[in-house]
Design an enzyme around this catalytic site. Structure first.
Site, PDB file in Angstrom:
ATOM      1  N   ASP A 147       5.133  -3.340   5.126  1.00 56.39           N
ATOM      2  CA  ASP A 147       5.368  -1.962   5.556  1.00 56.39           C
ATOM      3  C   ASP A 147       4.195  -1.451   6.395  1.00 56.39           C
ATOM      4  O   ASP A 147       3.526  -2.237   7.059  1.00 56.39           O
ATOM      5  CB  ASP A 147       5.577  -1.087   4.314  1.00 56.39           C
ATOM      6  CG  ASP A 147       6.608   0.016   4.533  1.00 56.39           C
ATOM      7  OD1 ASP A 147       6.302   0.954   5.288  1.00 56.39           O
ATOM      8  OD2 ASP A 147       7.707  -0.073   3.961  1.00 56.39           O
ATOM      9  N   ASP A 156      -2.018   5.878  -9.015  1.00 55.36           N
ATOM     10  CA  ASP A 156      -0.854   5.285  -9.667  1.00 55.36           C
ATOM     11  C   ASP A 156      -0.548   3.867  -9.191  1.00 55.36           C
ATOM     12  O   ASP A 156       0.400   3.245  -9.659  1.00 55.36           O
ATOM     13  CB  ASP A 156       0.374   6.168  -9.447  1.00 55.36           C
ATOM     14  CG  ASP A 156       0.183   7.568 -10.001  1.00 55.36           C
ATOM     15  OD1 ASP A 156      -0.703   7.755 -10.851  1.00 55.36           O
ATOM     16  OD2 ASP A 156       0.906   8.482  -9.562  1.00 55.36           O
ATOM     17  N   HIS A 184       4.543   5.926   4.578  1.00 52.74           N
ATOM     18  CA  HIS A 184       5.797   5.253   4.246  1.00 52.74           C
ATOM     19  C   HIS A 184       5.593   4.094   3.279  1.00 52.74           C
ATOM     20  O   HIS A 184       6.276   3.979   2.254  1.00 52.74           O
ATOM     21  CB  HIS A 184       6.455   4.776   5.537  1.00 52.74           C
ATOM     22  CG  HIS A 184       7.830   4.214   5.387  1.00 52.74           C
ATOM     23  ND1 HIS A 184       8.070   2.886   5.129  1.00 52.74           N
ATOM     24  CD2 HIS A 184       9.051   4.810   5.469  1.00 52.74           C
ATOM     25  CE1 HIS A 184       9.374   2.685   5.066  1.00 52.74           C
ATOM     26  NE2 HIS A 184       9.991   3.825   5.267  1.00 52.74           N
ATOM     27  N   SER A 363      15.163   3.064   3.193  1.00 53.76           N
ATOM     28  CA  SER A 363      13.804   2.598   2.885  1.00 53.76           C
ATOM     29  C   SER A 363      13.443   2.886   1.442  1.00 53.76           C
ATOM     30  O   SER A 363      12.705   2.128   0.807  1.00 53.76           O
ATOM     31  CB  SER A 363      12.776   3.311   3.772  1.00 53.76           C
ATOM     32  OG  SER A 363      12.646   2.714   5.014  1.00 53.76           O
TER      33      SER A 363
END
Length: 423
Positions: A147, A156, A184, A363
């Site tokens: 990506d 996290d 993204h 996505s």
């Protein structure tokens, strides 16, 4: 818990994430003021290949006679006259996100010390548990997120990171670097395997015990070159073989046409036992709009579901790309078919600023399936990737989707086999 404040804003990705696009474009690289283009070379012999490499260098070498490099337009035109060479310009692909169902223009920034929800609706839906407070599973399985990169220091995600690599640098592969200035990729990774952070007060993904391989293959504008993507796919497969581990590749990216570099890489990885999951695309509800690599038979094409019900089931989002009605009902995956559906509208997950954001697109659906695959594989480590894929398909059949354009009883061109869930 020392978390960065979460920021939710509209329009941040609108420049490059509005849909699946493919184009041919010059690389943003100059040599003495002369712009260069990325080129894929297929030579008739290794001697011919070595000659071109000696003149122009190589970026990625795929076989002894095929590789990518950079040259000027004039050099490209001159080499095309050589009958021992086949030259094609390397294409660009974009990530497949869609903001039409997410934040609206004019939304104000939302700041928070902690996520507004630890277990987003997509987690509750895929676990089939409206009261879910945490997720689990995926131990020993790698999820390679190809990506825009990943903020591997996100609270996290930091405990899940095993690899961080950049395939977009001028020198090719750079280890220990996978910066995400877009957001993204960090969002996608969070949906697949965010673990709530060390104090478990953060957001959760589907398989928080899985290992993250963060591979940056796209630039900060959300587009990238097919040779970089192909190289990353092959690298993930080789890494899986070298380490003797099970690997799921997630590609929330796509183009409107088949690309030989990427399709060959997908087939190579699949032959090595890697499971490939990809976003179907955001060109729906038109029929026959599945993007590549999702459209390839060796990739699982994932459609996007909304958090609303029609005909008693979740609804396929209008933006989600569709397959062909002519293949409805056969439960056989062919080129251009949707295989599985998953949550993809208004998905809340990790963001590259250390906070959280809610965006939409296939996505966002794809990493739900990648995470589910990792969770199931960890529970059945002796399975092959094809056995795992069959299990995912059977789970999808158990929850048929009947809402949205093209959705119908059984295998259909909008939702595929259905919504694969944990239980």
């Amino acid at each position: 818990m020392n978390k960065a404040k979460a920021v939710v804003m509209s329009g941040l990705l609108a420049l490059s994430l509005a849909g699946t696009v493919i184009s041919v474009s010059a690389a943003d690289i100059s040599n003495k003021g002369v712009e260069k283009i990325r080129v894929f070379v297929e030579a008739s012999s290794q001697t011919q290949a070595n000659t071109v490499k000696g003149q122009h260098g190589k970026r990625w070498e795929f076989t002894a006679t095929t590789f990518s490099t950079e040259m000027t337009e004039k050099q490209f035109e001159a080499l095309q006259k050589n009958k021992n060479l086949k030259l094609t310009k390397v294409e660009e692909v974009t990530v497949a996100a869609d903001l039409r169902a997410a934040n609206k223009p004019g939304d104000v920034e939302v700041l928070a010390e902690y996520p507004s929800e630890q277990v987003p609706w997509g987690m509750k839906a895929i676990y089939n548990n409206s009261g879910l407070t945490t997720t689990s599973g995926g131990s020993g399985i790698n999820i390679a997120v190809l990506d825009t990169g990943v903020n591997v220091n996100h609270y996290d995600l930091v405990n899940t990171v095993e690899q961080c690599k950049d395939f977009t640098t001028a020198s090719g592969l750079t280890n220990g670097q996978c910066n995400d200035a877009n957001g993204h990729g960090t969002h996608v990774a969070g949906t697949a395997l965010a673990d709530g952070g060390s104090d478990k007060a953060g957001v959760y993904g589907v398989a928080p015990d899985a290992d993250l391989w963060a591979y940056k293959v796209l630039g900060d504008n959300g587009s990238g070159y097919s040779d970089d993507i192909a190289a990353a796919i092959r690298h993930a497969a080789d890494q899986a073989s070298a380490t003797g581990t099970k690997t799921v590749i997630n590609m929330s990216l796509g183009s409107s046409s088949n690309n030989s570099l990427i399709s060959s890489a997908v087939n190579y990885a699949y032959s090595k036992g890697v499971l490939i999951v990809a976003a179907a695309g955001n060109s729906g509800p038109q029929m026959g709009s599945i993007g590549y690599p999702a459209a390839l038979p060796n990739a699982i094409a994932v459609a996007a579901l909304e958090n609303r019900f029609v005909n008693g089931t979740h609804r396929v989002a209008d933006f989600s790309s569709r397959g062909y009605s002519s293949t409805d009902g056969d439960y056989i995956i062919q080129t251009g078919d949707v295989e599985i559906s998953a949550p993809g509208a208004a998905i809340y997950s990790t963001w590259n600023n250390g906070g959280y954001n809610s965006i939409s697109g296939t996505s966002m659906a794809s990493p739900h399936v990648a995470g589910l695959a990792a969770k199931i594989w960890a529970q059945n480590p002796l399975w092959s990737h094809t056995q795992l894929r069959t299990n995912l398909q059977n789970r999808a059949k158990a929850y048929d989707i009947k809402g949205g354009t093209g959705a119908a009883t059984g295998d259909d061109y909008a939702s595929g086999f259905g919504f694969a869930r944990v239980q």
